[in-house]
Enzyme design. Structure first.
Site, PDB file in Angstrom:
ATOM      1  N   SER A   1     -30.145  69.459  -3.277  1.00 55.32           N
ATOM      2  CA  SER A   1     -30.896  68.632  -2.337  1.00 55.32           C
ATOM      3  C   SER A   1     -31.527  69.498  -1.241  1.00 55.32           C
ATOM      4  CB  SER A   1     -29.932  67.600  -1.731  1.00 55.32           C
ATOM      5  OG  SER A   1     -30.481  66.973  -0.609  1.00 55.32           O
TER       6      SER A   1
ATOM      7  N   HIS B   1     -32.583  77.871   7.518  1.00 54.34           N
ATOM      8  CA  HIS B   1     -32.084  76.490   7.456  1.00 54.34           C
ATOM      9  C   HIS B   1     -30.653  76.444   7.941  1.00 54.34           C
ATOM     10  CE1 HIS B   1     -31.534  72.405   6.041  1.00 54.34           C
ATOM     11  NE2 HIS B   1     -30.383  72.795   5.527  1.00 54.34           N
TER      12      HIS B   1
ATOM     13  N   ASP C   1     -35.788  63.994  -4.278  1.00 51.30           N
ATOM     14  CA  ASP C   1     -34.553  64.192  -3.508  1.00 51.30           C
ATOM     15  C   ASP C   1     -34.245  62.968  -2.652  1.00 51.30           C
ATOM     16  OD1 ASP C   1     -32.330  65.618  -2.154  1.00 51.30           O
ATOM     17  OD2 ASP C   1     -33.678  65.445  -0.440  1.00 51.30           O
TER      18      ASP C   1
ATOM     19  N   LYS D   1     -35.901  71.027  -1.003  1.00 49.52           N
ATOM     20  CA  LYS D   1     -36.795  70.861   0.153  1.00 49.52           C
ATOM     21  C   LYS D   1     -37.206  72.219   0.721  1.00 49.52           C
ATOM     22  CE  LYS D   1     -33.747  68.034   1.694  1.00 49.52           C
ATOM     23  NZ  LYS D   1     -32.825  67.010   2.105  1.00 49.52           N
TER      24      LYS D   1
HETATM   25  N1  URA Z   1     -28.479  67.667   3.616  1.00 49.52           N
HETATM   26  C1  URA Z   1     -29.366  67.450   2.626  1.00 49.52           C
HETATM   27  O1  URA Z   1     -30.559  67.659   2.775  1.00 49.52           O
HETATM   28  N2  URA Z   1     -28.893  66.993   1.441  1.00 49.52           N
HETATM   29  C2  URA Z   1     -27.586  66.773   1.228  1.00 49.52           C
HETATM   30  O2  URA Z   1     -27.238  66.396   0.132  1.00 49.52           O
HETATM   31  C3  URA Z   1     -26.679  66.988   2.283  1.00 49.52           C
HETATM   32  C4  URA Z   1     -27.162  67.447   3.476  1.00 49.52           C
END
Ligand code: URA
Length: 393
Positions: A144, A43, A122, A148
């Site tokens: 957050s 990521h 989220d 994911k």
């Molecule tokens: N990217 C995300 O997925 N969440 C955040 O809070 C900030 C950047």
């Protein structure tokens, strides 16, 4: 009230993990258990010219470590992997959960948009953070992102936390704090996780814009392409291979380099395109990618050494040419973008080209050049450059 309390008082590591796990279990969790081996993911917190997924996915898969990657679209000055892949004619990113899993099982590689209903809590939190001014809290950001990532079901995750003008985290300290929180969450959830802090004051590579970035990624897979992009890609791929059980980092760097030099990573890229419905001939013949009808040069006004070309502004100029979207519903021009001729650290003479702008709409060129001018700092002294890899967690 909860978000405000977190924003002002912070959360400790346990609290951050509990919030992440609650968001993670608010929706589907992809089950990759039918696939043997250590499944890996990567990521990036988002940057300008960051096409590393297109390079790393095939390298790691070619070395025998499965890669299951769900990516996003670009917004604002940062690009998104899904938009880049969709520049390949016919390429499908909207795989079903079953197709996604089957591709990882059969060819060791799938890169798709989010399938199913991953971490819906989220999305609600994010919207609330936006309107309550509580986006900028390291625990909330870490929870957050990781909710994911963990919902994608892989065993190992390499995080590329970018820092600099083109990144979400402007300083190395902020990036390290975010990286540390995310690694803690991942380990708390029983995953293998490492994070690299990488440079994003300057863009990665020379190409910015979707089809242009695919072309540059293909060059790297063929053993060519800009050195900075190669270095960061090999380092990230080596970390994924290490987490995937292929040995120590030094050995994994060699494996990654070999996958490029023996052509197996390039072949894997072609295989992924074919499997996801795209035109595989693109890999051998990038002229089959969308190509903008208008090309305009941006030339240097004075001689000197380029001290900086701020990544955020380059991203904004690319957006102005049509390569990105200002709001989620905007459409993009896959051929639009910028190819730098000179970059930070280079010597330039007055009148020499600094970049070539690509667009389908020539009325956009002047506004883009205005932004580019603002991105540039040229002086008589040679420029100092910081390393590309700025930290490791
Ligand atoms: N990217 C995300 O997925 N969440 C955040 O809070 C900030 C950047």
């Amino acid at each position: 009230a909860f978000l405000m309390a977190v924003y002002f008082r912070g959360m400790d590591d346990d609290e951050t993990l509990w919030l992440t796990q609650s968001m993670l279990h608010s929706g589907d969790v992809v089950d990759l258990s039918c696939i043997p081996g250590i499944k890996t993911d990567k990521h990036s917190t988002g940057g300008v010219g960051d096409k590393t997924t297109l390079i790393i996915g095939p390298i790691v898969a070619a070395c025998g470590v499965p890669v299951a990657k769900m990516s996003g679209r670009g917004l604002g000055h940062t690009g998104g992997t899904i938009d880049k892949l969709e520049a390949i004619p016919g390429f499908r990113t909207n795989l079903t959960a079953q197709e996604f899993t089957e591709n990882v099982r059969d060819i060791g590689l799938a890169v798709a948009g989010q399938t199913g209903n991953l971490a819906p809590a989220d999305k609600k939190f994010y919207a609330l953070r936006d309107v309550t001014g509580t986006i900028e809290n390291v625990s909330l950001i870490a929870a957050s992102i990781m909710s994911k990532k963990l919902a994608c079901g892989t065993d190992a995750i390499v995080l590329d936390v970018k820092t600099g003008s083109g990144a979400f985290m402007k300083t190395v300290e902020q990036a390290k704090a975010l990286a540390g929180k995310m690694v803690e969450i991942g380990r708390g959830a029983g995953k293998r996780v490492t994070a690299l802090i990488t440079e994003m004051d300057r863009p990665l590579g020379l190409a910015i814009g979707n089809a242009l970035e695919v072309m540059e990624a293909i060059k790297v897979l063929k053993g060519q392409g800009p050195e900075d992009l190669k270095e960061v890609s090999i380092e990230l791929a080596a970390n994924m291979l290490m987490l995937g059980g292929k040995g120590d980092l030094e050995h994994c760097r060699k494996l990654a380099l070999q996958a490029v030099s023996n052509g197996s990573a390039f072949n894997k890229f072609t295989q992924m395109i074919l499997r996801q419905g795209g035109d595989p001939a693109v890999a051998e013949d990038p002229s089959r990618l969308p190509w903008a009808p208008v090309q305009a040069e941006w030339r240097a006004e004075k001689a000197g050494y380029i001290q900086s070309m701020q990544a955020e502004k380059l991203g904004a100029a690319s957006l102005a040419l049509g390569a990105g979207r200002k709001t989620k519903s905007d459409s993009i021009d896959p051929a639009a973008g910028i190819v730098l001729v000179k970059t930070t650290g280079d010597r330039v003479e007055a009148g020499e080209p600094l970049a070539v702008l690509h667009t389908s709409d020539k009325t956009r060129v002047d506004a883009a050049i205005e932004i580019l001018r603002d991105s540039l700092l040229v002086s008589d002294e040679p420029a100092e450059q910081r390393p590309l890899i700025l930290g490791f967690v």
